[in-house]
Design a protein around this motif. Structure first.
Motif, PDB file in Angstrom:
ATOM      1  N   VAL A 131     -64.162 103.105  45.820  1.00 28.96           N
ATOM      2  CA  VAL A 131     -63.913 104.359  45.094  1.00 28.96           C
ATOM      3  C   VAL A 131     -64.080 105.561  46.022  1.00 28.96           C
ATOM      4  O   VAL A 131     -63.311 106.524  45.958  1.00 28.96           O
ATOM      5  N   LEU A 132     -65.066 105.480  46.919  1.00 26.72           N
ATOM      6  CA  LEU A 132     -65.360 106.629  47.779  1.00 26.72           C
ATOM      7  C   LEU A 132     -64.423 106.749  48.974  1.00 26.72           C
ATOM      8  O   LEU A 132     -64.038 107.867  49.354  1.00 26.72           O
ATOM      9  N   TRP A 152     -71.133  97.730  40.771  1.00 28.21           N
ATOM     10  CA  TRP A 152     -70.946  99.092  41.284  1.00 28.21           C
ATOM     11  C   TRP A 152     -71.176  99.151  42.793  1.00 28.21           C
ATOM     12  O   TRP A 152     -70.517  99.921  43.496  1.00 28.21           O
ATOM     13  N   GLN A 153     -72.102  98.315  43.307  1.00 30.82           N
ATOM     14  CA  GLN A 153     -72.328  98.287  44.750  1.00 30.82           C
ATOM     15  C   GLN A 153     -71.077  97.825  45.492  1.00 30.82           C
ATOM     16  O   GLN A 153     -70.794  98.300  46.592  1.00 30.82           O
ATOM     17  N   ARG A 154     -70.368  96.858  44.885  1.00 32.71           N
ATOM     18  CA  ARG A 154     -69.144  96.372  45.505  1.00 32.71           C
ATOM     19  C   ARG A 154     -68.018  97.386  45.411  1.00 32.71           C
ATOM     20  O   ARG A 154     -67.218  97.539  46.330  1.00 32.71           O
ATOM     21  N   TRP A 155     -67.928  98.073  44.279  1.00 37.13           N
ATOM     22  CA  TRP A 155     -66.793  98.967  44.045  1.00 37.13           C
ATOM     23  C   TRP A 155     -67.014 100.388  44.564  1.00 37.13           C
ATOM     24  O   TRP A 155     -66.050 101.117  44.793  1.00 37.13           O
ATOM     25  N   LYS A 156     -68.272 100.764  44.759  1.00 37.61           N
ATOM     26  CA  LYS A 156     -68.552 102.144  45.160  1.00 37.61           C
ATOM     27  C   LYS A 156     -67.857 102.546  46.459  1.00 37.61           C
ATOM     28  O   LYS A 156     -67.196 103.595  46.528  1.00 37.61           O
ATOM     29  N   PRO A 157     -67.938 101.727  47.554  1.00 40.36           N
ATOM     30  CA  PRO A 157     -67.229 102.127  48.788  1.00 40.36           C
ATOM     31  C   PRO A 157     -65.718 102.235  48.588  1.00 40.36           C
ATOM     32  O   PRO A 157     -65.076 103.100  49.189  1.00 40.36           O
ATOM     33  N   ALA A 189     -64.799  98.870  53.001  1.00 42.64           N
ATOM     34  CA  ALA A 189     -64.804  98.939  51.543  1.00 42.64           C
ATOM     35  C   ALA A 189     -63.963  97.822  50.925  1.00 42.64           C
ATOM     36  O   ALA A 189     -64.366  97.198  49.930  1.00 42.64           O
ATOM     37  N   ARG A 230     -65.708  94.367  50.922  1.00 40.92           N
ATOM     38  CA  ARG A 230     -66.687  94.104  49.865  1.00 40.92           C
ATOM     39  C   ARG A 230     -66.045  93.560  48.596  1.00 40.92           C
ATOM     40  O   ARG A 230     -66.705  92.877  47.806  1.00 40.92           O
TER      41      ARG A 230
END
Length: 438
Positions: A224-225, A217-222, A87, A90
């Protein structure tokens, strides 16, 4: 017996036992029994020796050690750490030395979650070095950042070594844990600056490569998760201490529970990896408690023999100032770090350093942080730095020991820059604990 003969006997025995390969804890136990017989009075001394060892470990203040170790083992054994590294990868896109910066950022994050330098280095090395090699990174730029960052786990809480130092040196464990945060961040910042500048000057060290475009959002989603929830564990541990809601022991227990909940939430917790986490925690904790028992008894026997007070009188006759005493201690730790590991260094030096520090009127938190940084340095000091051996096992086939030494040298020097800054600006170490004190 004159104090200098007592000192020579105790230290001479230690050198001989360590040289023939006796494990550290058992070497100190052997010395303690001989010392107790000679200086504490035969059978009565042996009984007192046993009582001292029991009293040394029967302390509630030591409970954070196995709990912090358990936190790190759960992170490592469940694989949550590897997801978080992906994550962070990214998010770092166009910096020179991109993967080296990822290694530093990931190592700093996991220093706040594992508390183990060796686990930190092993995890980063096994995850990132193959990818760095595939991308054409030079060995000095692939191994160096991982070696330098691995030791930050000594400083940033939760750190079992910090708890151990606080216990042995009678320094506030909560203050010492909090005091390590700013120096740890300082070291990470120095490493990132060095990597970016060095790779900007010589791009061949870390060849640039195209990162596939993706939406924000694709970059930040992992992240955040898989990263923010884990950083929540750090907030639970440190925040509960900073606000005074929990003691170090209680915050360590909260952190362990939060780690288990996180593993359950990610569906990564199984009976197998939970048992592995508990098993490794027991092994490391037993070793540390043996060392604590041996160390405290060793210090007591040194004091009773007159060796400690005799040496203090000699040092006092030199009329050294506080900074001169600190510099002398740093030189001793730097020398010892070339040959023995951090736990042995603590056991060997604290019986002398702590009376010196108190006599000189040193701020004990400041002194403790400087000592922690020097213990961290010993992890990467040739020829016997423990992280160097870990890297030797992770390095690609054909990597020489000399290459590993060259890779770690800049980070060794940056550690010494950090020590100089902490000495020049004690606020780096003492500011946060003082700010949080009501």
């Amino acid at each position: 017996m004159e104090w200098h003969w007592a000192l020579l006997l105790m230290l001479g025995m230690l050198v001989v036992l360590l040289a023939i390969g006796v494990p550290v804890a058992f070497a100190f136990f052997s010395i303690n029994f001989v010392g107790a017989w000679i200086f504490l009075g035969g059978d009565a001394g042996m009984i007192q020796n046993v009582r001292s060892m029991v009293g040394a470990v029967a302390l509630f203040a030591l409970a954070p050690i196995p709990l912090f170790i358990l936190m790190g083992e759960i992170m490592f054994q469940t694989g949550m750490a590897a997801r978080a590294i992906d994550a962070i990868d990214r998010l770092v896109t166009r910096l020179p030395g991109r993967l080296a910066v990822v290694a530093i950022a990931s190592g700093t994050v996991f220093s706040a979650l594992t508390g183990s330098s060796m686990a930190n280095t092993a995890m980063l090395g096994s995850t990132l070095i193959p990818e760095m090699m595939r991308r054409g990174y030079q060995p000095v730029m692939s191994m160096g950042p991982i070696l330098g960052t691995g030791g930050i786990a000594v400083l940033i809480p939760p750190s079992g070594l910090t708890v151990l130092l606080g216990s042995l040196a009678s320094i506030s464990i909560a203050d010492l844990l909090i005091a390590g945060i700013m120096p740890g961040i300082l070291l990470a910042a120095l490493f990132v600056i060095y990597v970016v500048v060095r790779c900007s000057i010589n791009p061949a060290l870390a060849p640039a490569y195209d990162v596939p475009p993706m939406e924000a959002w694709q970059r930040w989603k992992p992240f955040v998760l898989y990263v923010l929830p884990l950083l929540g564990i750090f907030v639970v541990v440190v925040g509960s201490m900073l606000t005074g809601v929990a003691t170090p022991t209680e915050s360590a227990a909260l952190g362990s529970v939060a780690s288990v909940i996180a593993a359950l939430g990610y569906r990564r917790l199984t009976l197998h990896n939970l048992w592995r986490s508990l098993e490794q925690t027991m092994r490391v904790s037993v070793m540390l408690f043996f060392i604590i028992a041996a160390s405290i008894t060793f210090a007591q026997i040194l004091g009773f023999s007159g060796a400690t007070s005799g040496l203090l009188q000699v040092v006092a006759s030199w009329k050294l100032g506080p900074y001169e005493i600190m510099f002398a201690m740093i030189v001793v730790l730097l020398f010892l770090g070339c040959f023995i590991e951090p736990l042995s260094m603590m056991m060997l030096t604290l019986p002398f350093f702590m009376p010196l520090a108190r006599t000189a009127g040193l701020d004990l938190i400041w002194f403790g942080v400087v000592m922690l940084v020097m213990l961290e340095v010993s992890f990467i000091t040739p020829p016997f730095g423990l992280l160097l051996f870990v890297m030797r096992g992770l390095a690609p086939p054909g990597t020489t020991t000399a290459t590993i030494y060259r890779a770690v040298l800049p980070y060794f020097l940056l550690h010494m820059v950090a020590v100089a800054l902490i000495l020049a600006f004690p606020f780096i170490a003492t500011g946060l604990p003082k700010f949080m004190t009501p």
